[in-house]
Every structure is written in C-alpha cells, then in structure tokens.
Design an enzyme around this catalytic site. Sequence first.
Site, short mmCIF file in Angstrom:
data_model
loop_
_atom_site.label_atom_id
_atom_site.label_comp_id
_atom_site.label_asym_id
_atom_site.label_seq_id
_atom_site.Cartn_x
_atom_site.Cartn_y
_atom_site.Cartn_z
N HIS C 91 0.84 -1.20 0.00
CA HIS C 91 0.00 0.00 0.00
C HIS C 91 0.88 1.26 0.00
CE1 HIS C 91 -2.78 3.12 1.22
NE2 HIS C 91 -2.11 3.31 2.34
N ASP C 120 6.13 21.99 -26.34
CA ASP C 120 6.15 20.63 -25.80
C ASP C 120 7.20 20.61 -24.69
OD1 ASP C 120 6.29 17.74 -25.43
OD2 ASP C 120 5.30 17.59 -27.37
N TRP C 156 7.05 0.23 3.95
CA TRP C 156 7.54 0.97 2.78
C TRP C 156 8.90 1.59 3.07
CZ3 TRP C 156 8.73 6.05 1.31
CH2 TRP C 156 8.54 7.04 2.29
N SER C 184 13.08 6.50 -13.87
CA SER C 184 11.97 7.23 -14.47
C SER C 184 11.82 8.61 -13.83
CB SER C 184 10.69 6.41 -14.32
OG SER C 184 9.57 7.23 -14.49
N SER C 185 11.88 8.66 -12.50
CA SER C 185 11.73 9.94 -11.82
C SER C 185 12.84 10.91 -12.17
CB SER C 185 11.74 9.74 -10.30
OG SER C 185 10.60 9.07 -9.91
N HIS C 268 13.08 12.11 3.47
CA HIS C 268 12.42 13.34 3.87
C HIS C 268 12.18 14.29 2.71
CE1 HIS C 268 10.23 15.53 6.72
NE2 HIS C 268 10.62 16.59 6.03
N GLU C 270 11.75 13.41 -0.19
CA GLU C 270 10.68 12.71 -0.91
C GLU C 270 9.30 13.16 -0.42
OE1 GLU C 270 10.44 10.60 -3.39
OE2 GLU C 270 8.37 9.94 -3.11
N TYR C 272 8.54 16.04 0.65
CA TYR C 272 8.26 17.35 0.08
C TYR C 272 8.05 17.26 -1.43
CZ TYR C 272 8.90 19.16 4.63
OH TYR C 272 8.73 19.38 5.95
N SER C 283 -2.15 27.12 -5.10
CA SER C 283 -1.85 28.54 -5.32
C SER C 283 -2.39 29.03 -6.65
CB SER C 283 -0.34 28.78 -5.27
OG SER C 283 0.16 28.35 -4.03
N HIS C 317 14.76 13.37 12.14
CA HIS C 317 13.58 13.43 13.03
C HIS C 317 12.71 12.19 12.86
CE1 HIS C 317 11.23 15.92 9.83
NE2 HIS C 317 10.96 14.66 9.69
N HIS C 318 13.01 11.38 11.84
CA HIS C 318 12.33 10.08 11.74
C HIS C 318 13.00 9.04 12.62
CE1 HIS C 318 9.97 11.35 8.19
NE2 HIS C 318 11.03 12.07 7.91
N THR C 343 6.17 26.89 6.07
CA THR C 343 4.91 26.21 5.80
C THR C 343 3.75 27.07 6.29
OG1 THR C 343 6.11 24.18 6.23
CG2 THR C 343 3.74 24.00 5.99
N LYS C 346 2.95 29.90 3.93
CA LYS C 346 2.11 29.49 2.79
C LYS C 346 0.63 29.52 3.16
CE LYS C 346 5.13 26.92 -0.11
NZ LYS C 346 4.76 27.58 -1.35
N ARG C 465 1.93 1.28 15.15
CA ARG C 465 1.52 1.10 13.76
C ARG C 465 1.95 -0.28 13.27
NH1 ARG C 465 5.84 4.87 10.47
NH2 ARG C 465 4.67 4.12 8.69
#
Lengths: 372, 57, 544
Positions: C91, C120, C156, C184-185, C268, C270, C272, C283, C317-318, C343, C346, C465
């Site tokens: 998932h 293009d 994950w 690809s990314s 991290h 990722e 964002y 926006s 922080h993870h 943040t 925004k 979790r």
Amino acid sequence: MRTLLVWMAGSLGLALGVPLAMANGWNMPVGVTDVSREIHSLHMTIFWICVIIGVVVFGVMFYSLFRFRRSKGAKSAHFHENTTVEVIWTAVPLLILVGMAVPATATLKKMYDASDAELDVMIIGQQWRWRYEYLGEDVAFTSNLGTPRDQIRGAEARGEHYLLEVDEPLVLPINRKVRFLMTSDDVIHSWWVPELAVKQDTIPGFVNENWVRINEPGIYRGQCAELCGMDHGFMPVVVHAMEEEDFDAWLAERKEAAEQEAMGVDREWELAELMERGEGVYGSICASCHQAEGQGSPPAFPALAGNQRLIDDLEWHLDTVINGVSGTAMPAFRSTLNPVEIAAVVTWTRNAWGNDTGEAVQPADVAERLAQ
Amino acid sequence: MWSVVKSVLAAFFGVQREERRREDFEKGRPGAFILVGIVMALLLVGVVALVAIQAAR
Amino acid sequence: MAPKLPPHHPVEQSTASAAGGQASAHHAPPRGLLRWLLTTNHKEIGSLYLIFSLIMFFIGGIFALVVRAELFQPGLQLVNPEFFNQMTTMHGLIMVFAAVMPAFTGLANWMIPLQIGAPDMALPRLNNFSFWLLPVAFLLLLSTLLMPGGGPNFGWTFYAPLSTTYAPPSTTFFILSLHIAGISSILGAINIVATILNMRAPGMRMMDMPLFVWTWLITAFLLIAVMPVLAGVITMMLMDINFGTSFFNAAGGGDPVLFQHLFWFFGHPEVYIMILPAFGIVSAIIPTFARKRLFGYASMVYATASIAILSFLVWAHHMFVVGLPLVAELFFMYTTMLIAVPTGVKVFNWITTLFRGSITFEPPMLFALAFVVLFTIGGFSGLMLAIAPADFQYHDTYFVVAHFHYVLVPGAVFAIMAGVYYWLPKWTGHYPNVKLAQWHFWLSVIGVNLTFFPMHFSGLAGMPRRIPDYALQFADFNLVSSLGAFMFGASQLVFVAVVILCVRGGEKAPAKAWEGAEDLEWSVPSPAPLHTFETPPTFQRHEH
C-alpha cells in the site's frame, strides 16, 4: 457575523479539546515517572498552541469564506502584498517555536542522563519476544506473549488484557533509578511502555541506553513499536513495578531458583519430566512459527511433525536449535535457553505429534555441547 | 556584495520589499546570489549546530 | 482523467520552426496502441501518467482496504500476519511511488508547457521513455506478491536488516523495480528542469512563472538530488542480499542505523516532493475562485525554496528513538521546528488571498479549501511530532499514521483532484458534472476524516503502527477508521464516473474556462489541440 465566528471557534475548540482534555484512553497517559509527566505536559502545551493557532487561522479563513462570497455581492480587493504583515507572521511563529524549544531541550537532556543508576537491566529484542537480564545478579528470563492463540483466532472469548499480557513480566523496583541497556539478536525492535514514557529501538550490534525511576507500584503494559516481521503485533511488554523490599525478595527468590536450575543440569532426567517441561518451552518459544501441532508454515517455517531429517538425525536437530540456521528466520537459542530447556524442547519435538523416537535428551549432554 | 547578502537574508526570512526584489532581478547577477545562498545555507547549518552543541552541555 | 483525443484537424504550421525546434515537424502519428506506445506529445504522455496513477491509486487503495478490513475488529479474521505485512508495505510503496508521484508528473507534463507557453517538453523522446518505465517497474513490483515467500513485507521504509538478512526471496525484484521507478523519476525531473529553464515564452521571467511551475522546478531539483541516494541504498541492500557484503549486517561489522540515515536522507525530501507541487496547484486555484491575485507571490516562491533546503536538514527526526547522541537530537529538533515557519507562511498567504476576495465554490475550489484546512491539521500534528521528547511517545504509533495521512490524502491527493477538476475543461472541452463532483467532494471529506481523525486518538492511547491485531481498548477507534476507509474508497468511484462523463460530454467550456483564471493555459482553445504554442505567445505580465 461575529456570533457565527464565536460559534465556530467554540465548536472547533470543543470538538478537539473536550475529548482530549477529559477522556481517559483518548490521550497520551500522564504516566508514572517524572519524565513521563514532563513529556505529557510538553505534549499538552504544544497541543494547545496548535489549537489556538488553528482557531485563529481557521477563524479568519471561514470568516472570509462567509463574508466575501460573490453570491453576497462581494467585490474583490486588489492588494497582494504587505511587508509588515508578512514580517509579523514570519516572526511570531518563530518566537513561539523558540519558546517551545527551551523546555523541550531541558526534558530531552534529562532523558539522556542515565548516570547513577542503581540497577542495570539488559533488554534484548528477539523475534518475537523480549529477554531480560538483570546484570550482575545472574537472573535472566524470556518474556513471551501470554494470550492463548485461540483468543486471537476467535475460538475463545478475549480477556481484559488481550495481547498485552505475558508469561513473565519484567519486575522492577519503584523509587530506584533503573538503567536499561538495549540490544537485539535479530532485527530492529522497539521497547515501549507508554506509562513509563520509554521507547527505545533495540538494534543488532548496538547497545542503546535509557532509564526509568518509577513513582508508583503497578502493572504497566506496552508493545513492540518497530515492525520486526510476522509477529510484530504479538510481542507485548509488561512491567511489574514493586515496592523496593518486595522487589529485593523477588530477586533473591529468582537467584535461588536459577541456582537450583543450574544444579538440575547434572542429574538424570526422566522422559516424562522432560516432555512436560518441553511442551511448555515449545508453546512459548517455538509455536509461533512452527505452529502448535508442529505443522509449520512452509516454505518459511518447515514442519517438525513427521520431519524425517529431524527424526533420523539427533546431532543435526540439536545443532539447529543451539546454533540456528543462518540466512533463515531460525535463531540460535544458545544464549536464550538454558541446557535443561534445550534438552526438554528437543525431547518434546522428537516425541510429540507421532514423531515417537522415544529418545530422552539429557541436559548434561546439552551442557557439554554448549561448553565446546 | 553587502546588498546581495541582505537580499539573500531577506529571501531566507521570506519577505522582501517589491522594489528591492525587482532591482535584484533586473541588475543582479544570478551567480552571486547562488553562491551567497549556498554559503548562507551552510552558515545556517553551522549556527543551528552550534546552538545544539551549546544546549547539550 | 483521459482527455478526449482532439480531432485530427490539420495543424496550422508556423513557417519558421517554432521554439521547440523539431516539435512541429511531425508526420502522421501511428494509430491504435502503437500510437500511445510511441507518442512524444506532452499532452498524451501527461494523460498516460494520469491514467496510470489513477489505476495504481485504486490498486494501492484495495491494499489499504484489506488492511482496514482486517483491523475492523480485534483478532485475526481475514488474513494472516505475513500477508498483512505485505499489504501495508505494498500500500505504501504503490501510493508513494506509483500513485502520487506519477500523478504530479502527469499534471506537470500536461500543464507546464501550457503554462509557460512552450510547444512541448524539452526532451520529448526521453519523456516517452520515462513514462513507459513505470508500468514495467510496478508490474514487476506487484508480481512479487505471487512469488514463493510473498512480496515485500518490511514496510515501505524497508529498514535493514528486516529487509536484507530476514527478507523474502522476492526482495531482489523489489530492488530492481525501485531502481527502474527511480530512473523514471530522475529522467522526468531532468526533462522538467530543461523545459522550465529553456522554453518559457519570450518575456516570461522566472518571477513571472505560475507557482505550479515554480514548485515543480524546485521539486525536480529535489528529485535529482535524492533519487540517486535511494538508488545507492537499495544497491547496498542488493549487495548484502546477493553478494555477501555487510553494509547493514551487524554480524559482519555493518551498521543497521546507517540504512536509516541513508533512507531518510532520501525519504524526507521525498515527502516534500509529494507536497510542493500540491502547493503550486492550490496557489493557482485559490486566486482563480477568489478573483483576487495570490497574496505574497514572492514569499511563496521563497517559502518553497526554504522548505526544499530545510528538507535536507531534518531527516533524522524520523529516527529520534534509534539512540542518536543528544546533540543530534537537538539539531534535528530545531531544524524540524524551523520548517513550520515557511509552511505557515504558505497557509497565511492562501488565507489572506481569500480575505476580501469575491469567492465562489466550484469543485476545484472545494478541494483546494479542504486542502488548506486538512493539510494544516496535518501540519499541526507535524509540529507536535517535531518536539523530540514527546516524539518518544508518538513515534511509530497511529498518531504518526494519522499525521502523514492528513498531509498526503487530504493534502497531496486532494490537491491532485483539485487540479484535475480545475484543468478537466482544458483537457476535454467539457466542465465536470457539478452535482456529482459535489457528491464526490463531501463523501471524500467525510470519509477521510472518519478514517484518519480517530487514528490520532488510538495512537496517543498507545496503539503501535503496522500491527495486524490490537488490544481491546483500541477497538472503537479502529471500527470508525475502517468504516471511514470504505466510505472514502467507494467515493473515489464517483470520481471515476465524473472523469469518464466529462471526457464523453457535458457543458462546453470556453478557452478561458474559469472567469478568474489568468495563466497562459487559458489562452489556448478548450479542449487544447494536440499541438499548442507552435508560435511562442507574447507574454503579458501583471503590472503593479
């Protein structure tokens, strides 16, 4: 308009605040140590800061959404910049955060100071149980899930402490600083008891440090918090905090029992005696993978019942239990089980479920093998 | 140079007067801003690290 | 999200070859499947990305529903713990790498050339290649579920050594599929950077670009910076598993914590990568339906850049409970708290844009407003998680699950949906059905909150979790979460219905489909013809 605003702010505060403020079992427990209290108060402080900011920000937002609807004839203004406002709303959050960082730093420093401990306990994570060793006291044991598998499958009514009960809890004294040294034998686990506000990863190859000084006697329950494989959800932590004198008595008793057990290694054991002991060890240590009836769950966990290699080859059987099989989930039980337990569980698996070898493995032989 | 530093600082903080910003974008050289930006980012790391070291004492 | 293919009217050739060079010198495209396989058109590739991500969104969603069904009640009812772990892992992987990221890339493909007035993407063949890597990668990933020993079952975040020494045999395939998705990314990101830097309409300066373009430019740099780190860490895993190295194996002198540092140095930023383009979409939408220019355009750009820079400084922080030294805990706590500032800026800017506007509530606006509220709630729980001492209690509980789902579902996913509703008239020439879209919106908002709000409570009350079964005091929260999850899942079928109906017909949309919309994409007809801006438009900037 103003009444609407007040009503909205109030209901938002109510919706978020009331359940958290009043309810038990909805919020972080206050806990039974000084550190857990400090953490709880940090948690509540930052929570209320968020609620206040939320009420202001969402208040302005919803006010704008109601007040400046085009259907009410609102015409849009043309401003799109204001240096003063922007400076204010950058600086104010910065100040709030600094204000929050100060107490958080102080608490963190306290949590990191494990010096001057009166008792050292080694906590070792294993798939999927905890091992506790009272360092310097020669007392060590493993703590397994106490909930019967039938309750998990739903064949039996679930008890009050479903999944949060163990066969042997970690026993600790109150009012003494206890240092935990934490490591793992296989993958990363995390030892967590919410009421003690201790959560620390146990990592193979590392020894982490943490500590508690419990203020109130009681039974405190927690769980492994880091995904550690199949039975991650089934390795609870139970801490039994006792008055100091009760703890000392308990420790003395356990020391004596350990000495008794050590002496038992040398005597000759009967088959029936080994079988009885072995069934218990099997149920708490082996059954989670190899299943209660020894049927296993191939391919990861081979069947033991009717396993021809196991029946034919005692040497290999003992070696597998003592040293494990590298590259598989089978751990080495060399240091986890004592010679009596290894002899008993090997005897059990060689005689249960129609394996019927009739062999009784003697603890003394196992001890000799372990000494090599 | 000093005006570049000031502009980068303003960008870090996130607020800049519109006229200043226009001026920077019309007259300034991008290279200078990028260089100062990188140096300031490293400085920021250094400052936060220093604060952390002091606080940990 | 499939746009109706524009009719094959002969394209007006501009005599001089336009800014895209070869872009206009096309010949008749192949028909049928081959056409989609070989297309180099940014609109067609954009549609492919979006359709792919929608399919993956449903596959990942079904995995989530398996998880929620098992957690509906205490006890093990439907699946065994091994399969449960595979479901949580798949998932997460599918939603992150195959649903959210490709959806944003699809929107970028469609809209960036239109918003900057380019004919293009800069590298059209590379664009085709980047897309077609994805189905390969994720078919491979999904096929691991059928292999002996099952698919990835280590979450994950695939922490070693659970994902190396103790992993199922299919892990090598998992590594290969992530490598392909990563390539690809990176290629997609390079293409986006090249397009934005080189192909803007004459007169459009960087600070004139729409914010969706800005946020994607910064996101693309993040992708180029961190995807190689992911590639490195999974290659180290590959070596550990197959070639006897011990990068992460303590028994061989390796370091399991090193894995986490490397993973989160990727992971991290990722996070964002999955939210910055969402900021760009919101926006664009809020000013359109408030009929008022975005407040603080420049500070929005600065805030995006600040968040991007800070995202490289907060990874640990993870890892607050892995036993970092005190100094490291403090450093990462402070930097994490700092991220709240840009943040917050925004959110304040969006709300000030609403203030004294002239607001209407079309479907894209509904989703954008829900984004602002619910993303902010996710931000608040993020702020709480930043407090390192408190994180010792929050870490690895459902509180964290609630936090990142608030940021990703009513955050990233709602923004994607807002973008789809916003640009559907441009893609298909028809407005989406308003009644159905409103049903979709309200069912989704209610479903998402029913699912994820109780998770705050179950986490604070002590539920870890990634567990397949739980103690009885968590039963009520889980019951509500599961009901909400099924409601949210079902309401996405309404979304599919809206999109299909919109492709097939509906109220005709003019070139400028929304009254308050101002960017360049609204200057081309609706539906946008296959080739646009073959002659570069002249860009009119706002005068102050």
